[in-house]
Design a protein around this motif. Structure first.
Motif, short mmCIF file in Angstrom:
data_model
loop_
_atom_site.label_atom_id
_atom_site.label_comp_id
_atom_site.label_asym_id
_atom_site.label_seq_id
_atom_site.Cartn_x
_atom_site.Cartn_y
_atom_site.Cartn_z
N GLU B 105 0.83 -1.21 0.00
CA GLU B 105 0.00 0.00 0.00
C GLU B 105 0.86 1.26 0.00
O GLU B 105 0.38 2.35 -0.29
N GLY B 106 2.16 1.08 0.30
CA GLY B 106 3.03 2.26 0.39
C GLY B 106 3.65 2.67 -0.94
O GLY B 106 4.08 3.81 -1.09
N GLY B 107 3.66 1.77 -1.93
CA GLY B 107 4.24 2.17 -3.21
C GLY B 107 4.90 1.00 -3.92
O GLY B 107 4.78 -0.15 -3.48
N PRO B 108 5.60 1.28 -5.02
CA PRO B 108 6.17 0.22 -5.88
C PRO B 108 7.14 -0.69 -5.14
O PRO B 108 7.16 -1.90 -5.37
N GLU B 109 7.95 -0.13 -4.26
CA GLU B 109 8.94 -0.95 -3.58
C GLU B 109 8.27 -2.04 -2.74
O GLU B 109 8.63 -3.23 -2.81
N GLY B 110 7.23 -1.64 -2.01
CA GLY B 110 6.49 -2.60 -1.20
C GLY B 110 5.78 -3.62 -2.07
O GLY B 110 5.70 -4.81 -1.72
N ARG B 111 5.26 -3.17 -3.21
CA ARG B 111 4.57 -4.11 -4.09
C ARG B 111 5.54 -5.14 -4.65
O ARG B 111 5.20 -6.31 -4.81
N GLU B 112 6.77 -4.71 -4.93
CA GLU B 112 7.78 -5.65 -5.41
C GLU B 112 8.11 -6.67 -4.32
O GLU B 112 8.24 -7.87 -4.60
N ARG B 113 8.23 -6.22 -3.08
CA ARG B 113 8.50 -7.15 -1.98
C ARG B 113 7.36 -8.17 -1.87
O ARG B 113 7.59 -9.37 -1.65
N GLU B 114 6.13 -7.69 -2.03
CA GLU B 114 4.99 -8.61 -1.98
C GLU B 114 5.07 -9.63 -3.12
O GLU B 114 4.84 -10.83 -2.93
N ARG B 115 5.41 -9.13 -4.32
CA ARG B 115 5.44 -10.01 -5.50
C ARG B 115 6.42 -11.15 -5.30
O ARG B 115 6.11 -12.32 -5.56
N VAL B 116 7.60 -10.79 -4.81
CA VAL B 116 8.64 -11.80 -4.60
C VAL B 116 8.18 -12.83 -3.57
O VAL B 116 8.33 -14.05 -3.77
N ALA B 117 7.58 -12.34 -2.49
CA ALA B 117 7.13 -13.26 -1.43
C ALA B 117 6.04 -14.19 -1.95
O ALA B 117 6.04 -15.39 -1.68
N VAL B 118 5.09 -13.62 -2.72
CA VAL B 118 3.98 -14.43 -3.23
C VAL B 118 4.51 -15.52 -4.16
O VAL B 118 3.99 -16.65 -4.16
N GLU B 119 5.54 -15.20 -4.92
CA GLU B 119 6.12 -16.20 -5.81
C GLU B 119 6.61 -17.39 -4.99
O GLU B 119 6.32 -18.55 -5.32
N ARG B 120 7.33 -17.08 -3.91
CA ARG B 120 7.83 -18.16 -3.04
C ARG B 120 6.67 -18.95 -2.42
O ARG B 120 6.69 -20.17 -2.34
N ILE B 121 5.65 -18.20 -1.99
CA ILE B 121 4.50 -18.84 -1.33
C ILE B 121 3.81 -19.79 -2.29
O ILE B 121 3.49 -20.94 -1.95
N ARG B 122 3.58 -19.33 -3.52
CA ARG B 122 2.88 -20.18 -4.49
C ARG B 122 3.73 -21.39 -4.88
O ARG B 122 3.22 -22.49 -5.05
N ASP B 123 5.04 -21.14 -5.02
CA ASP B 123 5.93 -22.26 -5.34
C ASP B 123 5.84 -23.35 -4.27
O ASP B 123 5.99 -24.54 -4.57
N ALA B 124 5.60 -22.92 -3.04
CA ALA B 124 5.50 -23.89 -1.95
C ALA B 124 4.11 -24.51 -1.84
O ALA B 124 3.82 -25.25 -0.91
N GLY B 125 3.22 -24.15 -2.80
CA GLY B 125 1.86 -24.69 -2.76
C GLY B 125 1.02 -24.08 -1.66
O GLY B 125 0.03 -24.68 -1.23
N ALA B 126 1.43 -22.90 -1.19
CA ALA B 126 0.68 -22.24 -0.12
C ALA B 126 -0.04 -21.01 -0.68
O ALA B 126 0.10 -20.68 -1.87
N LEU B 127 -0.80 -20.38 0.17
CA LEU B 127 -1.49 -19.16 -0.25
C LEU B 127 -1.40 -18.11 0.84
O LEU B 127 -1.11 -18.42 2.00
N LEU B 128 -1.67 -16.85 0.44
CA LEU B 128 -1.47 -15.72 1.35
C LEU B 128 -2.71 -14.84 1.38
O LEU B 128 -3.26 -14.49 0.32
N VAL B 129 -3.14 -14.44 2.56
CA VAL B 129 -4.15 -13.38 2.72
C VAL B 129 -3.42 -12.16 3.25
O VAL B 129 -2.67 -12.25 4.21
N GLY B 130 -3.64 -10.98 2.60
CA GLY B 130 -2.97 -9.75 3.02
C GLY B 130 -1.86 -9.42 2.07
O GLY B 130 -1.91 -9.82 0.90
N PRO B 131 -0.81 -8.73 2.51
CA PRO B 131 -0.63 -8.15 3.84
C PRO B 131 -1.58 -6.95 4.06
O PRO B 131 -2.40 -6.67 3.21
N ASN B 132 -1.38 -6.30 5.22
CA ASN B 132 -2.17 -5.11 5.54
C ASN B 132 -3.63 -5.51 5.75
O ASN B 132 -4.54 -4.77 5.40
N CYS B 133 -3.87 -6.73 6.28
CA CYS B 133 -5.25 -7.16 6.49
C CYS B 133 -5.53 -7.28 7.98
O CYS B 133 -4.65 -7.10 8.81
N LEU B 134 -6.79 -7.55 8.30
CA LEU B 134 -7.19 -7.63 9.70
C LEU B 134 -7.66 -9.02 10.09
O LEU B 134 -8.41 -9.19 11.04
#
Lengths: 688, 688
Positions: B105-134
């Protein structure tokens, strides 16, 4: 008519005729209510069978009372109406409240019975509330003469519906408010809303006047009374019932009401500064705001919440209410940044982004900055505030501290500060209420109320005009009579000549100069049957048109100079007479399409030029007159002069039911009526 | 993408990373919530300092856990995001819920960090809710992973705002409802609303799907998922945030949302049958109705109350909501008269006029007659019902009996029966609720909900169209390219010839035949600078016009056959691309004035001819096309064919940002495009 209503609201003694010992009956409730103030005034219960009621011995008739009852409440069947009134007057009553139904609301016979009774009542120097009413209430004098108990507070309610009063009372009670007085109007056989509004204006405990009305009686007097109350600083909130076909059916059957067009009610509200509301909830929501906040000086609102979703939803709804959310100045934004976390939104809306959770007093800091901003006319806090008290006692104490501070900042700033919180019963919410702030549970109520504060601050009610004294009546209807009337009033029309036949028409065209406009007059339906031809370039074209129009069997023709239609925009200016509010002037964008859309604005006639200009400029299509999309600006002042002159003519002629200029062509310089119409006494006599 | 969300909603084990022993902290609430279901699943509290939390020994890291945690909730500062994700994956987690804010939500840098993490998460067959969620909640599986507790019930909520979920929960709780599931979306780095809608469609305890969304991601996929849920009998209620300038500022800052135009959201809702609501209160009000009543087969409502004022106010508000109040048939009216006192209103609205007070079961008799009437599609009871229980125990029992009977009659009739009562907490109101009926405290909520039932019953969602595969891209913009594209698609235009100079223009006019239209093309602003001349009757007129247009420095001219403008009505047909929903087609009434008023209707492109005709007929000005005010009916089917062809062309050309026919002249026979425009890739290259 300014009568002393003290015998009604603070009688020295009360008698209940038809008192009953049976719970669930009106005579029981009224007796029970009256007895609440036995120390203040004598209470006499009257039942023709005598006996004991609520521990008191009932009198068999008013004649048996030991002293004269100043107020008599009558709840006997309609058959006994006259006898009960006579009995009350004989006993020396100065005020009568008649609950009994089945009189004037049923038809002419009942209305005649009411009229006769009211004559006797007035001759005796007394007054009547009802019949077909549900009683009254005065908090200060502890007068409870209604079926249900209602909470006390600053709202004076005048209502033609008893159920509405109960519902408003419940909602007001939830908001910490209640009634200073409540009067159920019933059929208004004697006492009408207007007299009560005047009385409530002078009634110190009444700070807001709320009215539910189906029948406005003398609508101008009603509006004028409301205007005076508004000018005296007491907002008037109105639910006007009966403006749609279904509700008109209901209202007629309910109180025999002569219902007014919504258009007339809207015109009256604009003139008097009355705030119209649609429901009991809206009434209470707006009352809360008017009692807790000053009017807003403009539409610009600052919105704050700790949570992005809350600000987003509030911002969208605020926009739907016509409020503006300008970004705040860099100075204010910097001030906010200095307080809040880096992820906060600090332009407007302001999302504290956890800054409130971190320190709940940050709410107060943010609100203070927004209240101080010159870019904003009001501040709205929404969402979670009030919920931190669930965290810990320290949080709760700090939250109340923030609430107290915010109330103080708002009072200092002299701007509206309105709060919506899902924790509307929290200690912090109560602290805001104690500080006088309007606090709401739901967003829609809060933003509706804020928009009412804006209307109260930016509307310029032009005052309720007097209907001018009648001028010499117009005797004929038709085009020439309408033109003559309006030209004399000052409306300009293109040069025109009357012509009885083709020969005369050709001669007239030669004098005026081609191209000309030809109108067939008489019992012809112009737009449908081709009774108007424009742009006739020469005698050949005119002759051809005359022969085509021969089938219309026109009684005569008008030959007219061609107006530069392509240079202007057309308006419609009309007037009609409402049975209660008298002549109402209507201005709308002209043309087929816009008639279908109904882009119109209305005012009680007559209106001055300034008001006419405001009216024209309030049309949705006004940007076109003012020079939208690269078009030249048109002579709106000339259109306003024509409209004002028109409205005066309409006002001076009570024999005219409808008067119309359609179209009024607004040009870069000047405004020209291109057609006009009179409808006399309910019949459209369009023949010249 | 159809992933198994069981590890999210019914994990075999849960770990809270960042668990805390301090009340008022997220790590505390999450731990407390998770521990509510310790019998159902293993709960591991992780804190890098270890220690004791809520009576359990905390682990210092995920690596220390005795077994693999299926779901890991991460509430560490954003700095530790990657480390926590890695730890969770290393530990074998299949679902991650990241509360941490300060990323995408803070900008491109944070979105890139999310993208990289999601790639790892999906590769592991897992899924992610968030970040910045309640967090999230599942009633059936007793999964409480959020800050506050929420009530259980039939509403599945997907929300990009946590506060909104709390507020909806409180309002739903008051109405006896609650959540089956709640998921806070946050930044939607991996799991998006669309996947959850599909999942909720199959989730048996979820009977209504509620969505608050600021960023729709693949808008078509979102709408299609909603459509499938609606078709499966689960209403989808949507609050769409970010459609106004203020709220768009807030939404961008809140979740980094790419916000959609309100117009695109409206088009998507119409296509999918989504009910759009504005506030938490509206959401709950509509949910109550959709859960308690069938859709209404039409707009005709019967209104009943014991009290004229209640019927009057309700009738006016119902009319404002677009509902109809027809008088009922003589048969129904006679039936009502047989039950009610002579003063009762028995046409519609029905005022019991004391008939309810006399015998409270008369409410049931009246409602039964109205429900049985063929003249009505729904029945609305308003006002005092519920209040008779205050009279006596007998009254209360009889009132409940009436309530039970009404609920049964409504179920038998298969029509909506909606109730508003000021005694909304009375035994009779509860009996209505127990019988499944929607009961409201306030009129506005009740009638808004009833109007939603009407929309659900009468709307004909045309389905979410696929964006067609791209056609050969258009290379040039300008008039000729637009004409060529649209003519090929099937839109008719008047005959036209290109002319480079005056000589060519005169020759073209001779071929076409006078009168002609002359357009100057190139970098000219037509309406402002006089670049279009119509009605040129002969060569002289054309030559004069050509010399006048010389100042415009046109690159070329178009000479065109004159269209019979005076015989038709002009529409505007346009298309633009929303960043989320793709091409949206817009139809509006043409002309300067109507552009100012914005009488337009929108749909996701492409649309078929039937849908195009419905769209055109939904315009406020449509009566003019259909033959209002004595005008001939125009060829709306031809206009619809042109619009459908236009929308297909717009859909096939992703390289076109905007496409427009302005005006489309609708004639008694046929429809003609009189001008057309293409805007390519964000730049208006109007030059031919």
């Amino acid at each position: 008519m300014t009568r002393d209503l003290r015998p009604l609201f603070d009688p020295r003694s009360v008698a209940i005729v038809g008192a009953s010992a049976t719970p669930g009956k009106w005579g029981y409730w009224l007796a029970q209510g009256a007895l609440q103030a036995e120390e203040r005034r004598a209470v006499f219960l009257v039942n023709r069978n005598g006996g004991e009621i609520l521990g008191r011995t009932a009198y068999r008739s008013l004649a048996e009372l030991p002293e004269s009852p100043e107020l008599v409440v009558i709840t006997v069947p309609a058959d006994g109406f006259e006898e009960a009134v006579d009995g009350a007057l004989d006993a020396g009553a100065k005020a009568l409240v008649v609950i009994s139904a089945g009189l004037g609301e049923g038809g002419p016979e009942g209305r005649e019975r009411e009229r006769v009774a009211v004559e006797r009542i007035r001759d005796a120097g007394a007054l009547l509330v009802g019949p077909n009413c549900l009683g009254l209430f005065d908090a200060e004098t502890n007068l409870h003469l209604s079926s249900n108990s209602v909470p006390s507070g600053p709202i004076g309610l005048i209502s033609q519906s008893g159920n509405l009063a109960l519902e408003v009372g419940m909602l007001a009670g939830d908001a910490g408010l209640g009634f200073s007085r409540f009067v159920s109007l019933g059929n208004q056989a004697d006492l009408e809303a207007v007299e009560l509004i005047h009385d409530f204006r002078e009634h110190e405990p009444t700070r807001v006047i709320a009215v539910y009305c189906e029948d406005f009686r003398d609508g101008r007097a009603f509006a004028r009374a409301a205007q005076q109350a508004v000018e005296a600083g007491k907002p008037v909130l109105l639910i006007a019932g009966g403006g749609t076909p279904g509700s008109a059916r209901a209202a007629r059957s309910h109180t025999g009401a002569l219902v007014s067009d919504l258009v007339a009610v809207e015109a009256a509200c604009a003139a008097a500064g009355i705030e119209r509301v649609a429901t009991p909830k809206e009434l209470v929501d707006v009352a809360v705001a008017r009692l807790g906040a000053p009017p807003a000086r403009g539409r610009r609102v600052g919105i704050a919440a700790d949570g992005g979703g809350s600000t987003v939803i509030a911002a969208d709804l605020a926009a739907a209410h016509g409020l503006e959310l300008p970004p705040v100045s860099r100075k204010t934004s910097s001030g906010l940044q200095a307080i809040l976390p880096p992820t906060a939104a600090t332009e407007n809306p302001v999302d504290l982004a956890g800054g409130g959770e971190y320190d709940v007093f940050n709410f107060a800091r943010v609100v203070e900055l927004l209240l101080r901003s010159d870019d904003l006319d009001s501040v709205f806090l929404t969402g979670y505030f009030g919920g931190y008290s669930t965290y810990s006692e320290e949080h709760a104490a700090r939250e109340v501290e923030a609430a107290v501070a915010m109330a103080k900042y708002a009072a200092d700033a002299g701007k509206p500060f309105v709060v919506q919180t899902m924790y509307w019963r929290s200690a912090a919410a109560e602290a805001l209420r104690d500080g006088g702030m309007p606090v709401y549970r739901d967003l829609e109520g809060a933003l509706h109320a804020l928009s009412a504060l804006v209307r109260a601050g930016v509307a310029q009610p032009h005052g309720v005009p007097d209907v001018p004294p009648p001028a010499q009546p117009v005797e004929a209807a038709g085009y020439w009579a309408a033109r003559a009337l309006l030209e004399e009033a000052g409306v300009l029309f293109p040069e025109a000549r009357r012509a009885q036949d083709s020969e005369a028409a050709l001669a007239a065209a030669n004098e005026i100069g081609y191209p000309v406009v030809l109108k067939a007059l008489g019992d012809v339906h112009k737009s449908d049957a081709g009774g108007v031809a424009v742009g006739l370039a020469d005698a050949t074209a005119l002759e051809r048109q005359l022969s085509e129009m021969a089938t219309l069997e026109a009684s005569e023709y008008s030959v007219e100079r061609t107006a530069p239609v392509e240079e202007g925009i057309e308006l419609i200016v009309g007037s009609r007479r409402d049975p209660r509010f008298g002549p109402v002037t209507l201005v709308g964008m002209g043309g087929l399409y816009t008639e279908v859309l109904g882009d119109v604005a209305v005012a009680l006639a007559p209106i001055g030029e300034d008001e006419a200009e405001r009216l024209i400029c309030s049309l949705r299509g006004a940007p076109l007159l003012l020079g939208a999309r690269g078009r030249p600006a048109l002579d709106v002042p000339a259109a306003a002069r024509a409209t004002a002159a028109f409205s005066r003519a309409a006002g001076e002629h009570p024999e005219i039911d409808e008067l119309e200029i359609n179209p009024l062509l607004v040009l870069p310089e000047g405004a020209l009526g291109l057609d006009a119409r009179i409808v006399l006494g309910g019949v459209d006599r369009d023949a010249a």
